[in-house]
Enzyme design. Structure first.
Site, PDB file in Angstrom:
ATOM      1  N   LYS A   1     -19.169  22.837  32.706  1.00  0.00           N
ATOM      2  CA  LYS A   1     -19.107  21.443  32.240  1.00  0.00           C
ATOM      3  C   LYS A   1     -18.895  21.420  30.724  1.00  0.00           C
ATOM      4  O   LYS A   1     -19.051  22.451  30.055  1.00  0.00           O
ATOM      5  CB  LYS A   1     -20.393  20.713  32.614  1.00  0.00           C
ATOM      6  CG  LYS A   1     -21.644  21.282  31.949  1.00  0.00           C
ATOM      7  CD  LYS A   1     -22.915  20.682  32.540  1.00  0.00           C
ATOM      8  CE  LYS A   1     -24.155  21.285  31.903  1.00  0.00           C
ATOM      9  NZ  LYS A   1     -25.387  20.848  32.573  1.00  0.00           N
TER      10      LYS A   1
ATOM     11  N   TYR B   1     -22.691  19.327  -2.370  1.00  0.00           N
ATOM     12  CA  TYR B   1     -23.281  17.981  -2.286  1.00  0.00           C
ATOM     13  C   TYR B   1     -24.796  18.036  -2.457  1.00  0.00           C
ATOM     14  O   TYR B   1     -25.470  18.905  -1.887  1.00  0.00           O
ATOM     15  CB  TYR B   1     -22.989  17.372  -0.919  1.00  0.00           C
ATOM     16  CG  TYR B   1     -21.560  16.925  -0.729  1.00  0.00           C
ATOM     17  CD1 TYR B   1     -21.010  15.909  -1.530  1.00  0.00           C
ATOM     18  CD2 TYR B   1     -20.768  17.498   0.252  1.00  0.00           C
ATOM     19  CE1 TYR B   1     -19.701  15.498  -1.336  1.00  0.00           C
ATOM     20  CE2 TYR B   1     -19.459  17.081   0.446  1.00  0.00           C
ATOM     21  CZ  TYR B   1     -18.928  16.087  -0.349  1.00  0.00           C
ATOM     22  OH  TYR B   1     -17.635  15.670  -0.156  1.00  0.00           O
TER      23      TYR B   1
HETATM   24  C1  LIG Z   1     -26.100  22.082  32.858  1.00  0.00           C
HETATM   25  C2  LIG Z   1     -26.833  22.378  34.100  1.00  0.00           C
HETATM   26  C3  LIG Z   1     -27.094  23.711  34.467  1.00  0.00           C
HETATM   27  C4  LIG Z   1     -26.800  24.884  33.554  1.00  0.00           C
HETATM   28  O1  LIG Z   1     -27.871  25.009  32.644  1.00  0.00           O
HETATM   29  P1  LIG Z   1     -27.944  26.206  31.585  1.00  0.00           P
HETATM   30  O2  LIG Z   1     -29.276  26.047  30.966  1.00  0.00           O
HETATM   31  O3  LIG Z   1     -26.814  25.993  30.635  1.00  0.00           O
HETATM   32  O4  LIG Z   1     -27.785  27.456  32.345  1.00  0.00           O
HETATM   33  C5  LIG Z   1     -27.677  23.938  35.697  1.00  0.00           C
HETATM   34  N1  LIG Z   1     -28.022  22.912  36.515  1.00  0.00           N
HETATM   35  C6  LIG Z   1     -27.816  21.620  36.179  1.00  0.00           C
HETATM   36  C7  LIG Z   1     -28.238  20.543  37.104  1.00  0.00           C
HETATM   37  C8  LIG Z   1     -27.225  21.309  34.952  1.00  0.00           C
HETATM   38  O5  LIG Z   1     -27.052  20.034  34.617  1.00  0.00           O
END
Ligand SMILES: *Cc1c(COP(=O)(O)O)cnc(C)c1O
Length: 361
Positions: free
Chosen positions: A38, A258
């Protein structure tokens, strides 16, 4: 051309996926791992990462249908799970058409499935809220939802799932509590189970089940504040780097950048690096955040600007205009940058933009 870029090591990605699969019991143990890609594979490019994994990954997981369709368009044929499920029953035909799997996390989604006749069976992951209190059915409603879905002819596979809130906190009792809640709520319900994200896979062997959902660890970054035996086996996938484009020789008592957040306390050589927070480098990284300059350990000084940041070259007499600077990657663990910035490993990676991604392996 501006020298800032993110190198993506696809062989390291495959190594990390294999590690995840070994940890979940995938080597002969029958368990499987969905590679979570994702948010554009946490900034690494979802299509390229999925293509690199497609020969060995049991499947992929994304947040939404838009992300899934991009993978299908690129020719990915493996199962793809929609982690947030469908947002509207009108998406169901598209989900079926593209052979996607969907999470069901709320009663209205169960009702929508009951109301919508589908031409072929849909694969559903039914999510329990075991204590994170974000999405998922309550324990009191779970069994009823499972039985109603099980009774539908157009529901095929039915996987029981939940998600941990604090698996990155070593020894935290909350993860065991969530496990117990899950075990009680799903007792006697047939079918596969999926619980583990990266921190659970790396740190909670008792949570392993039929399917794991590793995300962050695939990209070679540890979810833990302190390295563990297993997290030390991860290989960083992204190396974010740029070059020095200007050098300043300053006497003691001179401010840099800055807000004059850094003031020289001795004669100091400052290097200006062509990368900034608009590229995803954390804006609030403190003085002393590690970098590597021509392969040697160095430090950030001064506030990070939109397009540039400054490093201390006083102990790097050989370095000058054109020297390479690694912001994180093979030499500087991303987790160390996180420890010096007001951010998380997740956001650090997802924030990378504007820089070209260059793939190897
Ligand atoms: C994003 C997500 C994962 C992956 O989590 P990580 O900590 O990046 O391994 C697994 N399960 C669900 C439901 C998620 O939303």
């Amino acid at each position: 051309m501006r020298p800032a870029r993110a190198l993506i090591d696809l062989e390291a990605l495959r190594h990390n996926y294999r590690l995840a699969r070994r940890l979940c019991g995938g080597d002969g143990g029958g368990a499987r791992a969905l590679a979570v890609v994702k948010a554009d594979a946490y900034g690494h490019g979802a299509v390229r990462c999925a293509l690199a994994l497609q020969d060995e990954a049991d499947g992929f997981a994304v947040a939404c249908i838009e992300e899934a369709l991009a993978l299908r368009e690129a020719g990915i044929r493996a199962p793809i799970l929609l982690l947030e499920g469908f947002f509207d029953a009108a998406e169901l035909p598209l989900i079926l058409q593209h052979d996607l799997w969907t999470v069901v996390h709320a009663g209205w989604q169960v009702e929508a499935l009951e109301r919508t006749p589908l031409p072929k069976p849909l694969h559903v992951w039914l999510k329990l809220d075991s204590g994170m209190h974000r999405v998922g059915l309550d324990a009191a409603d779970y069994r009823d939802a499972w039985q109603r879905l099980r009774a539908l002819p157009h529901v095929g596979g039915l996987v029981k799932m939940s998600h941990f809130a604090r698996a990155d906190e070593t020894g935290c009792a909350r993860t065991d509590e969530q496990l117990a809640t899950f075990a009680a709520a799903t007792a006697g319900l047939a079918g596969d189970t999926s619980l583990c994200n990266s921190p659970a896979l790396l740190g909670w062997p008792q949570a392993r089940a039929d399917w794991a959902r590793p995300g962050l660890m695939l990209y070679g970054v540890s979810p833990f504040a302190q390295p563990t035996d297993k997290s030390a086996q991860l290989r960083p996938v992204m190396t974010l780097e740029s070059k020095i484009i200007a050098v300043r020789e300053l006497p003691a008592g001179e401010p840099v950048g800055y807000g004059a957040r850094f003031v020289t306390d001795a004669p100091t050589r400052i290097g200006v690096v062509a990368i900034g927070y608009a590229d995803g480098y954390p804006q609030f990284a403190v003085n002393g955040t590690p970098v590597a300059i021509d392969g040697k350990p160095g430090r950030l000084v001064g506030r990070v600007s939109m397009d540039m940041l400054t490093v201390d070259l006083t102990d790097h007499p050989q370095a000058g205009i054109g020297s390479g600077v690694e912001l994180w990657g093979k030499q500087v663990p991303a987790a160390e940058v996180v420890a010096h910035s007001q951010t998380s490993a997740y956001r650090l990676l997802c924030a990378v933009k504007r820089v070209p991604l260059q793939y190897a392996g």
